[in-house]
Design a protein around this motif. Structure first.
Motif, PDB file in Angstrom:
ATOM      1  N   GLU A  10      15.355  17.523 -73.993  1.00 42.14           N
ATOM      2  CA  GLU A  10      15.930  17.914 -72.708  1.00 42.14           C
ATOM      3  C   GLU A  10      15.662  19.374 -72.379  1.00 42.14           C
ATOM      4  O   GLU A  10      15.300  19.714 -71.246  1.00 42.14           O
ATOM      5  CB  GLU A  10      17.427  17.581 -72.709  1.00 42.14           C
ATOM      6  N   THR A  17      12.366  20.015 -64.416  1.00 39.30           N
ATOM      7  CA  THR A  17      13.615  19.703 -63.713  1.00 39.30           C
ATOM      8  C   THR A  17      13.992  20.823 -62.748  1.00 39.30           C
ATOM      9  O   THR A  17      14.585  20.555 -61.697  1.00 39.30           O
ATOM     10  CB  THR A  17      14.769  19.433 -64.693  1.00 39.30           C
ATOM     11  N   SER A  46      29.571  24.371 -66.991  1.00 38.52           N
ATOM     12  CA  SER A  46      29.537  24.308 -65.529  1.00 38.52           C
ATOM     13  C   SER A  46      30.313  25.469 -64.907  1.00 38.52           C
ATOM     14  O   SER A  46      29.950  25.964 -63.830  1.00 38.52           O
ATOM     15  CB  SER A  46      30.102  22.969 -65.046  1.00 38.52           C
ATOM     16  N   ARG A  89      28.461  17.765 -64.931  1.00 36.46           N
ATOM     17  CA  ARG A  89      27.347  16.927 -65.381  1.00 36.46           C
ATOM     18  C   ARG A  89      27.738  15.453 -65.384  1.00 36.46           C
ATOM     19  O   ARG A  89      27.022  14.609 -64.857  1.00 36.46           O
ATOM     20  CB  ARG A  89      26.902  17.346 -66.788  1.00 36.46           C
ATOM     21  N   GLY A 114      25.336  15.315 -62.389  1.00 34.39           N
ATOM     22  CA  GLY A 114      24.160  14.765 -63.049  1.00 34.39           C
ATOM     23  C   GLY A 114      24.163  13.257 -63.130  1.00 34.39           C
ATOM     24  O   GLY A 114      23.108  12.640 -63.214  1.00 34.39           O
ATOM     25  N   ALA A 133      18.135  15.492 -64.108  1.00 28.43           N
ATOM     26  CA  ALA A 133      18.568  16.533 -65.046  1.00 28.43           C
ATOM     27  C   ALA A 133      19.723  16.075 -65.929  1.00 28.43           C
ATOM     28  O   ALA A 133      20.215  16.857 -66.748  1.00 28.43           O
ATOM     29  CB  ALA A 133      18.971  17.793 -64.278  1.00 28.43           C
ATOM     30  N   ASP A 134      20.170  14.829 -65.776  1.00 26.16           N
ATOM     31  CA  ASP A 134      21.246  14.324 -66.628  1.00 26.16           C
ATOM     32  C   ASP A 134      20.762  14.298 -68.077  1.00 26.16           C
ATOM     33  O   ASP A 134      19.547  14.356 -68.346  1.00 26.16           O
ATOM     34  CB  ASP A 134      21.671  12.936 -66.168  1.00 26.16           C
ATOM     35  N   GLU A 135      21.704  14.196 -68.998  1.00 33.22           N
ATOM     36  CA  GLU A 135      21.368  14.388 -70.412  1.00 33.22           C
ATOM     37  C   GLU A 135      22.071  13.378 -71.304  1.00 33.22           C
ATOM     38  O   GLU A 135      23.131  12.849 -70.959  1.00 33.22           O
ATOM     39  CB  GLU A 135      21.774  15.807 -70.849  1.00 33.22           C
ATOM     40  N   GLN A 140      24.842  20.774 -73.459  1.00 36.27           N
ATOM     41  CA  GLN A 140      24.135  20.870 -72.179  1.00 36.27           C
ATOM     42  C   GLN A 140      23.017  21.896 -72.234  1.00 36.27           C
ATOM     43  O   GLN A 140      23.184  22.978 -72.766  1.00 36.27           O
ATOM     44  CB  GLN A 140      25.091  21.306 -71.069  1.00 36.27           C
ATOM     45  N   PHE A 143      20.811  20.224 -67.419  1.00 36.42           N
ATOM     46  CA  PHE A 143      21.624  19.991 -66.229  1.00 36.42           C
ATOM     47  C   PHE A 143      22.161  21.311 -65.691  1.00 36.42           C
ATOM     48  O   PHE A 143      22.073  21.579 -64.485  1.00 36.42           O
ATOM     49  CB  PHE A 143      22.797  19.043 -66.487  1.00 36.42           C
ATOM     50  N   SER A 146      19.364  23.462 -64.207  1.00 40.85           N
ATOM     51  CA  SER A 146      18.807  22.838 -63.003  1.00 40.85           C
ATOM     52  C   SER A 146      19.779  22.951 -61.838  1.00 40.85           C
ATOM     53  O   SER A 146      19.367  23.148 -60.684  1.00 40.85           O
ATOM     54  CB  SER A 146      18.460  21.374 -63.268  1.00 40.85           C
TER      55      SER A 146
END
Length: 300
Positions: A10, A17, A46, A89, A114, A133-135, A140, A143, A146
């Protein structure tokens, strides 16, 4: 890199991304227009991206912008926000969902997420979806960066240099003294304070490392006492005058790649966190005591 973990796969995808996020921003997304008074909220990583976005938006003269941890957001009527931007996310984080429900019908909301089709969509007025961009990893990487790339592009930034810098950050050597270091302190100024906090969090999550983070000018006001041989002070973004010399006198290593876009510098830190996890026999995809989303018992 071997590609043996979700985190590695990722984090190495980030130049792509980021480009996708910038293209999405150019196509039109419902982020607040210039002049709107905005609160940006998130939890953990976040929240740190929210801090960076808030600093960038306000410095660009696009309107008052405050960042809050979702659990501590001050969104009373007296603050007169025109919009709330939530970053999540998973779209399932309890504190974010509580906040979105609490302001529904009073303050317009837009959520950057995400994982489409998650509860955040149901309680947000509008959403910006970043499924590319999700994981899978708990830790993290792409995400968060991005989401910030999307927001930077929406503010009118040309991210071409950032894309190239991220590609470079994926190829430069990870120095052995970073893998072996006893302690890291990350510093930032303006929008990179949020990146410094995120860099420290990545080290703690992925490799159980002793890390701290501060606004760079605050470092002299006590935290520099922890600097010593075998430890690292790492600056993301501009470095205050004289700081390098002060750190050198402590015997700590001073790291500052001033010409590299700070978001790309965070990519290098992610790689260091990954290598430190490997050196300690840890699984960065399943860090101790953590889950991909924090969901509390919630009757609301």
């Amino acid at each position: 890199m071997s590609g043996s973990t979700h985190m590695e796969r990722e984090l190495t995808s980030q130049p792509d991304t980021w480009r996708s996020a910038a293209e999405l921003a150019a196509s039109g997304v419902p982020l607040p227009a210039a002049g709107r008074r905005v609160a940006v909220v998130g939890c953990g990583t976040s929240w740190f991206m929210a801090q960076s976005y808030a600093a960038l938006r306000e410095k660009a003269g696009l309107g008052l912008t405050d960042a809050f941890a979702a659990s501590e957001a001050l969104l009373g009527a007296g603050r007169e926000y025109d919009a709330v931007v939530a970053v999540t996310r998973s779209g399932t984080t309890t504190e974010v969902l509580r906040l979105l429900r609490a302001v529904r019908g009073r303050i317009p909301t837009v959520t950057v997420l995400g994982a489409p089709g998650t509860p955040a969509e149901e309680v947000s007025d509008e959403t910006v979806r970043l499924p590319f961009a999700d994981e899978l990893s708990v830790v993290q990487t792409r995400f968060a960066t991005s989401a910030l790339a999307l927001m930077r592009a929406h503010l009118g930034e040309d991210l071409s240099a950032a894309f190239r810098a991220a590609e470079e950050a994926l190829t430069v050597p990870v120095r052995q003294e970073w893998v072996d270091a006893e302690q890291f302190t990350f510093l930032g100024t303006g929008w990179t304070v949020g990146l410094a906090h995120e860099a420290a969090l990545k080290m703690r999550e992925a490799s159980q490392s002793w890390t701290e983070s501060y606004p760079a000018m605050e470092y002299r006001h006590g935290p520099i006492a922890v600097a010593a041989p075998g430890r690292v002070t790492w600056v993301l973004g501009p470095s205050p005058d004289g700081l390098e010399g002060e750190v050198a006198r402590t015997g700590a290593q001073f790291v500052h790649h001033g010409q590299r876009d700070p978001l790309a510098e965070l990519v290098l830190v992610q790689r260091v966190a990954l290598e430190r996890a490997r050196a300690r026999g840890l699984d960065p995809d399943a860090p101790r005591s953590l889950t991909r989303s924090v969901m509390l018992d919630d009757a609301s």
